[in-house]
Design a protein around this motif. Sequence first.
Motif, short mmCIF file in Angstrom:
data_model
loop_
_atom_site.label_atom_id
_atom_site.label_comp_id
_atom_site.label_asym_id
_atom_site.label_seq_id
_atom_site.Cartn_x
_atom_site.Cartn_y
_atom_site.Cartn_z
N ALA A 36 0.86 -1.19 0.00
CA ALA A 36 0.00 0.00 0.00
C ALA A 36 0.89 1.24 0.00
O ALA A 36 1.36 1.68 1.05
N PRO A 37 1.17 1.82 -1.18
CA PRO A 37 2.09 2.95 -1.26
C PRO A 37 1.59 4.18 -0.50
O PRO A 37 0.39 4.45 -0.43
N ASN A 38 2.56 4.91 0.06
CA ASN A 38 2.31 6.20 0.71
C ASN A 38 3.13 7.23 -0.06
O ASN A 38 4.07 7.82 0.46
N SER A 149 15.78 1.05 -6.29
CA SER A 149 15.80 1.76 -5.01
C SER A 149 16.50 0.93 -3.94
O SER A 149 16.34 -0.29 -3.88
N PHE A 150 17.24 1.61 -3.05
CA PHE A 150 17.84 0.99 -1.87
C PHE A 150 17.41 1.80 -0.65
O PHE A 150 17.50 3.04 -0.67
N ILE A 177 11.19 3.36 0.10
CA ILE A 177 11.45 3.21 -1.34
C ILE A 177 11.44 4.59 -1.98
O ILE A 177 10.40 5.24 -2.05
N GLY A 178 12.60 5.04 -2.41
CA GLY A 178 12.72 6.30 -3.12
C GLY A 178 13.43 6.07 -4.43
O GLY A 178 14.46 5.38 -4.49
N ASP A 197 7.43 4.59 -0.45
CA ASP A 197 7.35 4.37 1.01
C ASP A 197 6.11 3.59 1.43
O ASP A 197 5.28 4.07 2.22
N PRO A 198 5.97 2.34 0.99
CA PRO A 198 4.72 1.63 1.27
C PRO A 198 4.67 1.00 2.65
O PRO A 198 5.70 0.68 3.27
N TRP A 199 3.45 0.79 3.13
CA TRP A 199 3.17 -0.19 4.18
C TRP A 199 2.90 -1.52 3.47
O TRP A 199 2.23 -1.55 2.43
N VAL A 200 3.45 -2.59 4.03
CA VAL A 200 3.23 -3.93 3.47
C VAL A 200 2.58 -4.78 4.56
O VAL A 200 3.12 -4.91 5.66
#
Length: 209
Positions: A36-38, A149-150, A177-178, A197-200
């Motif tokens: 769920a991306p933020n 992304s790292f 995640i950027g 920047d997701p919540w998983v």
Amino acid sequence: MKTKLLSLAILTALSAPAFSHEAGDFIVRVGAATVAPNESSGQVATFGEFAVDDNTQLGLNFTYMVTNNFGVELLAATPFSHEVTLPEAGVNDLAKLKHLPPTLMAQYYFGSGNLRPYIGAGVNMTVFFDEKFTNDLDGALSDLDVDTSFGLAGQVGIDYKFNDNWLVNASVWYIDIGTDVNFNLGEDRVSIKTDIDPWVYMLSVGYTF
């Protein structure tokens, strides 16, 4: 008689086996994982910011218990697929992309017995592929490419073991995640910094070897 039966029930409950993770255990968990991306991004010309939808895939994680309380986990999954939109411009089908987000975590498991809550921290690498515009805005957009992304990751979760081998699990990650989203805008090559920047969220069953 009732007192004897109650005492027997209590003794039976107290003597029930406690199934706990132990040093040397290898745990495999399989279930549904939702990303769920933020998200937030720079402005895409006059079109506003990117938005990215949720996606659910088969989640896998593999844990090795270094001690009774410390574990190391690798999170994997089948490829996540997302649609990218420009809500401020009313564009609901701008692009599609896929990604794989392998994440390596160091974990601490609290307590002992059947119920084991835990926390974790680690690093993530997210690889994007199959990026393509599904709406080029009348030829204005082309050649979409999203950089790898790292970033860091955090985790909370809980295992419940109902025998020596099988367990159920619920867990939540936050992953940094950027990335740079690169594409042609007319004749110009542009790069838009984008934070996903997701919540998983994952619900799974597991097996201990």
